[in-house]
Motif scaffolding. Structure first.
Motif, PDB file in Angstrom:
ATOM      1  N   MET A 196      35.149  41.112  46.122  1.00 51.28           N
ATOM      2  CA  MET A 196      36.505  41.346  45.618  1.00 51.28           C
ATOM      3  C   MET A 196      36.497  41.584  44.113  1.00 51.28           C
ATOM      4  O   MET A 196      37.230  42.441  43.591  1.00 51.28           O
ATOM      5  CB  MET A 196      37.403  40.152  45.953  1.00 51.28           C
ATOM      6  CG  MET A 196      37.703  39.961  47.438  1.00 51.28           C
ATOM      7  SD  MET A 196      38.471  41.398  48.236  1.00 51.28           S
ATOM      8  CE  MET A 196      37.024  42.193  48.964  1.00 51.28           C
ATOM      9  N   ARG A 197      35.662  40.851  43.394  1.00 51.88           N
ATOM     10  CA  ARG A 197      35.601  41.024  41.942  1.00 51.88           C
ATOM     11  C   ARG A 197      35.052  42.411  41.593  1.00 51.88           C
ATOM     12  O   ARG A 197      35.506  43.033  40.616  1.00 51.88           O
ATOM     13  CB  ARG A 197      34.760  39.919  41.321  1.00 51.88           C
ATOM     14  CG  ARG A 197      35.336  38.536  41.539  1.00 51.88           C
ATOM     15  CD  ARG A 197      34.567  37.455  40.817  1.00 51.88           C
ATOM     16  NE  ARG A 197      34.953  37.388  39.413  1.00 51.88           N
ATOM     17  CZ  ARG A 197      34.483  36.487  38.556  1.00 51.88           C
ATOM     18  NH1 ARG A 197      33.585  35.603  38.948  1.00 51.88           N
ATOM     19  NH2 ARG A 197      34.890  36.465  37.305  1.00 51.88           N
ATOM     20  N   ALA A 198      34.110  42.893  42.386  1.00 47.55           N
ATOM     21  CA  ALA A 198      33.585  44.244  42.157  1.00 47.55           C
ATOM     22  C   ALA A 198      34.630  45.300  42.522  1.00 47.55           C
ATOM     23  O   ALA A 198      34.828  46.278  41.786  1.00 47.55           O
ATOM     24  CB  ALA A 198      32.309  44.447  42.963  1.00 47.55           C
ATOM     25  N   LYS A 199      35.291  45.109  43.627  1.00 45.57           N
ATOM     26  CA  LYS A 199      36.262  46.097  44.105  1.00 45.57           C
ATOM     27  C   LYS A 199      37.435  46.246  43.141  1.00 45.57           C
ATOM     28  O   LYS A 199      37.908  47.366  42.899  1.00 45.57           O
ATOM     29  CB  LYS A 199      36.780  45.685  45.484  1.00 45.57           C
ATOM     30  CG  LYS A 199      37.850  46.613  46.028  1.00 45.57           C
ATOM     31  CD  LYS A 199      38.302  46.190  47.419  1.00 45.57           C
ATOM     32  CE  LYS A 199      39.412  47.108  47.934  1.00 45.57           C
ATOM     33  NZ  LYS A 199      39.828  46.743  49.310  1.00 45.57           N
ATOM     34  N   TYR A 200      37.903  45.125  42.585  1.00 52.57           N
ATOM     35  CA  TYR A 200      39.110  45.151  41.757  1.00 52.57           C
ATOM     36  C   TYR A 200      38.818  45.073  40.262  1.00 52.57           C
ATOM     37  O   TYR A 200      39.688  44.703  39.473  1.00 52.57           O
ATOM     38  CB  TYR A 200      40.035  43.996  42.172  1.00 52.57           C
ATOM     39  CG  TYR A 200      40.664  44.204  43.529  1.00 52.57           C
ATOM     40  CD1 TYR A 200      41.703  45.116  43.709  1.00 52.57           C
ATOM     41  CD2 TYR A 200      40.207  43.495  44.644  1.00 52.57           C
ATOM     42  CE1 TYR A 200      42.276  45.312  44.949  1.00 52.57           C
ATOM     43  CE2 TYR A 200      40.782  43.684  45.898  1.00 52.57           C
ATOM     44  CZ  TYR A 200      41.816  44.592  46.042  1.00 52.57           C
ATOM     45  OH  TYR A 200      42.379  44.788  47.283  1.00 52.57           O
ATOM     46  N   ARG A 201      37.608  45.463  39.856  1.00 50.98           N
ATOM     47  CA  ARG A 201      37.250  45.344  38.437  1.00 50.98           C
ATOM     48  C   ARG A 201      38.122  46.212  37.531  1.00 50.98           C
ATOM     49  O   ARG A 201      38.230  45.934  36.328  1.00 50.98           O
ATOM     50  CB  ARG A 201      35.777  45.680  38.237  1.00 50.98           C
ATOM     51  CG  ARG A 201      35.370  47.091  38.624  1.00 50.98           C
ATOM     52  CD  ARG A 201      33.868  47.306  38.400  1.00 50.98           C
ATOM     53  NE  ARG A 201      33.432  48.633  38.843  1.00 50.98           N
ATOM     54  CZ  ARG A 201      33.037  48.911  40.065  1.00 50.98           C
ATOM     55  NH1 ARG A 201      33.019  47.952  40.986  1.00 50.98           N
ATOM     56  NH2 ARG A 201      32.653  50.133  40.401  1.00 50.98           N
ATOM     57  N   ASP A 202      38.743  47.260  38.085  1.00 53.21           N
ATOM     58  CA  ASP A 202      39.608  48.125  37.279  1.00 53.21           C
ATOM     59  C   ASP A 202      41.091  47.757  37.411  1.00 53.21           C
ATOM     60  O   ASP A 202      41.947  48.439  36.840  1.00 53.21           O
ATOM     61  CB  ASP A 202      39.409  49.593  37.681  1.00 53.21           C
ATOM     62  CG  ASP A 202      38.006  50.092  37.380  1.00 53.21           C
ATOM     63  OD1 ASP A 202      37.417  49.632  36.376  1.00 53.21           O
ATOM     64  OD2 ASP A 202      37.479  50.917  38.151  1.00 53.21           O
TER      65      ASP A 202
END
Length: 253
Positions: A196-202
């Motif tokens: 989730m942290r990678a997916k929503y980094r932007d």
């Protein structure tokens, strides 16, 4: 003439909306939120026992029951397809019994929780969760993956509190349904959180929320792994509430 023109414009607008209304259905975010509500009721039921009938935790349990009822009504309202309606109908076979069991904690009146109520809360939460988990929703909904993260955390918390509430370590209230092992679910949550942290980094709002979740998770992770060494139900309950609240800040409607 102007009145007729206005009527026709209104009629056209209504016709344009009809396909949108017709495609409304239960989406995955609603499925995850319903699972979350089941586990939150279970968690608060057992937390009430852990806290020896403290009325503050009775109020929290009642609030969770009310929230679950609201989410179930939303599920009913969204059900449009035959499969949607079938899901709601099959859940209805257990829903009233689940709520009755959740309201039947006798810790404040008798000084102990009747085992039948605890067994029913555990069993029926697991049964309905399985019904939801096996359902293929038509759409993803809003932040369904973050709601799934919250539901996973709430499920672990409910298991932890169920074990904490039972002096026999779960043997007295264990029905065999829905049991989870922290040695499996903790690393699974680690992986899901990292994804989730990678997916929503932007996404700045989601990133802030996930940072908060990671921080709270860090406080209780080892307590789950080492449950039998140092039981801290108050901390697990508190930080789970905060993790769920962080998801709600981003994905709540």
């Amino acid at each position: 003439m102007s009145g007729l023109s206005g009527y026709l414009r209104g009629l056209c607008a209504a016709l344009l909306l009809m396909p949108v209304l017709a495609t409304a259905a239960i989406d995955q975010a609603q499925i995850e939120r319903m699972q979350l509500e089941l586990w939150r009721v279970r968690a608060d039921f057992h937390m009430f026992t852990v806290m020896d009938g403290d009325r503050q935790y009775e109020r929290q349990l009642n609030q969770s029951i009310t929230s679950a009822e609201s989410q179930f009504r939303s599920l009913q309202s969204a059900a449009s397809s035959e499969s949607d309606v079938a899901l709601v109908d099959v859940m209805m076979t257990n829903w009233a019994d689940f709520l009755a069991a959740a309201r039947a904690n006798t810790i404040a009146e008798l000084g102990y929780t009747e085992s039948y109520a605890a067994q029913d809360v555990n069993r029926l939460a697991a049964v309905m969760n399985n019904q939801l988990a096996s359902y293929s929703a038509e759409g993803s909904g809003n932040y369904d993956d973050l709601w799934a993260l919250a539901a996973a955390m709430q499920r672990m918390s409910s298991e932890y509190l169920a074990l904490s509430a039972d002096p026999s370590g779960g043997m007295a209230v264990d029905t065999g349904e829905g049991r989870i092992e922290f040695r499996d679910t903790v690393p699974a949550f680690d992986r899901r959180l990292a994804e989730m942290r990678a997916k929503y980094r932007d996404d700045d709002t989601a990133t802030r929320a996930l940072d908060q979740i990671a921080s709270k998770w860090g406080f209780i992770r080892e307590s789950l792994v080492k449950f039998y060494e140092n039981s801290v139900p108050f901390l697990v309950h508190r930080y789970t509430q905060q993790i769920v609240a962080s998801v709600n800040q981003v994905a709540g409607s």
